[in-house]
Design an enzyme around this catalytic site. Structure first.
Site, short mmCIF file in Angstrom:
data_model
loop_
_atom_site.label_atom_id
_atom_site.label_comp_id
_atom_site.label_asym_id
_atom_site.label_seq_id
_atom_site.Cartn_x
_atom_site.Cartn_y
_atom_site.Cartn_z
N CYS A 69 27.90 47.36 32.79
CA CYS A 69 28.96 47.16 33.78
C CYS A 69 30.08 48.16 33.53
O CYS A 69 30.46 48.42 32.40
CB CYS A 69 29.48 45.73 33.71
SG CYS A 69 30.74 45.39 34.95
N CYS A 73 36.25 44.44 30.54
CA CYS A 73 36.67 43.08 30.16
C CYS A 73 36.40 42.85 28.66
O CYS A 73 35.23 42.93 28.23
CB CYS A 73 35.94 42.05 31.02
SG CYS A 73 35.98 42.46 32.78
N CYS A 76 33.57 40.54 27.31
CA CYS A 76 32.25 40.49 27.95
C CYS A 76 31.19 41.37 27.29
O CYS A 76 31.37 42.58 27.13
CB CYS A 76 32.39 40.88 29.42
SG CYS A 76 30.82 40.66 30.31
N CYS A 113 23.67 29.18 40.21
CA CYS A 113 24.70 30.21 40.22
C CYS A 113 24.12 31.53 39.74
O CYS A 113 23.56 31.61 38.65
CB CYS A 113 25.84 29.75 39.31
SG CYS A 113 27.19 30.93 39.25
N CYS A 144 25.67 29.49 44.44
CA CYS A 144 26.91 30.10 43.98
C CYS A 144 26.58 31.52 43.53
O CYS A 144 25.50 31.75 42.98
CB CYS A 144 27.48 29.28 42.81
SG CYS A 144 28.96 30.01 42.11
N CYS A 204 35.25 29.06 43.44
CA CYS A 204 35.08 28.62 42.06
C CYS A 204 35.89 29.61 41.23
O CYS A 204 35.55 30.79 41.17
CB CYS A 204 33.59 28.67 41.71
SG CYS A 204 33.25 28.42 39.96
N ARG A 276 34.96 22.42 35.40
CA ARG A 276 33.70 22.66 34.67
C ARG A 276 33.94 23.08 33.23
O ARG A 276 34.65 24.04 32.94
CB ARG A 276 32.85 23.72 35.37
CG ARG A 276 31.55 23.98 34.58
CD ARG A 276 30.54 24.81 35.32
NE ARG A 276 30.39 24.34 36.67
CZ ARG A 276 30.71 25.06 37.74
NH1 ARG A 276 31.14 26.28 37.61
NH2 ARG A 276 30.57 24.56 38.94
#
Ligand code: SAM
Ligand code: DTB
Ligand code: SF4
Length: 329
Positions: A69, A73, A76, A113, A144, A204, A276
């Site tokens: 990616c 972040c 991550c 998801c 999702c 979400c 959640r």
């Protein structure tokens, strides 16, 4: 911390009482500062006004495009900026997605998801992910997706494909954000949430705790979430999974009670939302998870894998639910 002999019952928020979108930082701090038992009592009382306290919704996750990616972040494992041992995978073919969704459904998941390690989907990606939404919906599951930033047009296209929820986290407070991510801004995230809302897809959105942020950052994250024009329908609260090779691999441990307090405050601020208990459950004791459910968490990710990291086994979760008298829905 002052202890009170008796506490006020929480204000009713059900029909006839307005949900609030104007919480001040100080008010949220005061919720956090209450004695633990008062906070949990308040959160559980509100929870019971809106939900069956014995039900927990279960969602399964699938990484449909893994690793490499472009974003940085700090938490991550999928960022190309970090040196993490991870097999990257291109966009998954439709038949494999359907197979995974069927398996999740057979294990009892009501929501599927799908997550992609993208900054945002490219034009060529839209049709394949729309096909995935249609195919999973045809299995009679809620869908999702979490694909990074979306434009208004992309949001509309996903809505037309039948997408129920879009996950896009604020992750932390506006003030701490730049310590964690530099390749996109907090405002970018708020804009995507607005595009998703405008397309009439359920939102979400939540964050990650345990990234070295302060109590104030947790307050400010929750304030941002609750003061949106509509509360997110679903609020994932993740406990950082410290992955070797990420900048946050040595983040300081968060006091488990502080995590539980944050769940309770989320429940009080967003009484109708599903809160959640998301990533990080493998590092929580059964007792801590039970406290999170008592504090108002009513959804989990279910199944051995999150996106790239592991999650408690379905068996372990079934046993925990049985011991706690919780029904999976
Ligand atoms: N690339 C898309 C994006 O960032 O919007 C979607 C996938 S991304 C992996 C989804 C969310 O997973 C992140 O926003 C973050 O909240 C969460 N996450 C990622 N790594 C994590 C970790 N190590 N511990 C806890 N949560 C994590
Ligand atoms: C969310 O808030 N947590 C999930 C989901 N939304 C997409 C992702 C957790 C990822 C944990 C790290 C990993 O498995 O790569
Ligand atoms: Fe990419 Fe999402 Fe991971 Fe950030 S959280 S590096 S955008 S996959």
């Amino acid at each position: 911390m002052e202890s009170r002999a008796s506490i006020d019952l929480p204000p009713l928020t059900s029909k006839g009482h307005k949900l609030r979108h104007d919480w001040q930082e100080e008010e949220i701090s005061e919720l956090f500062e209450q004695p633990f038992n008062d906070l949990l009592y308040q959160a559980q009382s509100i929870h019971r006004q809106h939900f069956d306290p014995h039900e927990v919704q279960i969602s399964s996750l699938l990484s449909i495009k893994t690793g490499r990616c472009s974003e940085d972040c700090g938490y991550c494992p999928q960022s190309a900026h970090h040196d993490v041992e991870l097999e990257s995978e291109p966009l998954m073919p439709l038949d494999e997605v359907v197979k995974a969704a069927k398996a999740a459904k057979a294990k009892g998941a009501s929501r599927f998801c799908m997550g992609a390690a993208w900054r945002s989907p490219k034009e060529r990606d839209l049709q394949p992910v729309m096909d995935m939404v249609k195919a999973v919906k045809a299995l009679d599951m809620d869908t999702c997706m979490t694909l990074g930033m979306l434009s208004p047009e992309q949001s509309q296209q996903l809505k037309q494909a039948g997408l129920d929820y879009y996950n896009h986290n604020l992750d932390t407070s506006p003030e701490y954000y730049s310590e964690v991510i530099t390749t996109r801004t907090y405002q970018d995230r708020l804009d995507t949430l607005q595009h998703v809302r405008d397309a009439d897809i359920k939102v979400c959105s939540g964050g990650i705790l345990g990234m070295g942020e302060s109590r104030r950052d947790r307050v400010r994250l929750l304030q941002q979430l609750t003061n949106q024009e509509k509360h997110p329908e679903s609020v994932p609260i993740n406990l950082l999974i410290k992955v070797e090779g990420t900048p946050l691999e040595n983040a300081p441990e968060l006091d488990p009670f502080e995590f539980v307090r944050s769940i309770a405050v989320a429940r009080i601020l967003m009484p109708h939302s599903q809160v959640r208990l998301s990533a990080g459950r493998e590092n929580m004791s059964d007792e801590m998870q039970a406290l999170c459910f008592l504090a108002g968490a009513n959804s989990i990710f279910y199944g051995e894998k999150l996106l790239t990291t592991t999650n408690p086994s379905a068996d372990a979760d079934r046993q925990l639910f049985e011991r706690l008298g919780i029904r999976a829905v």
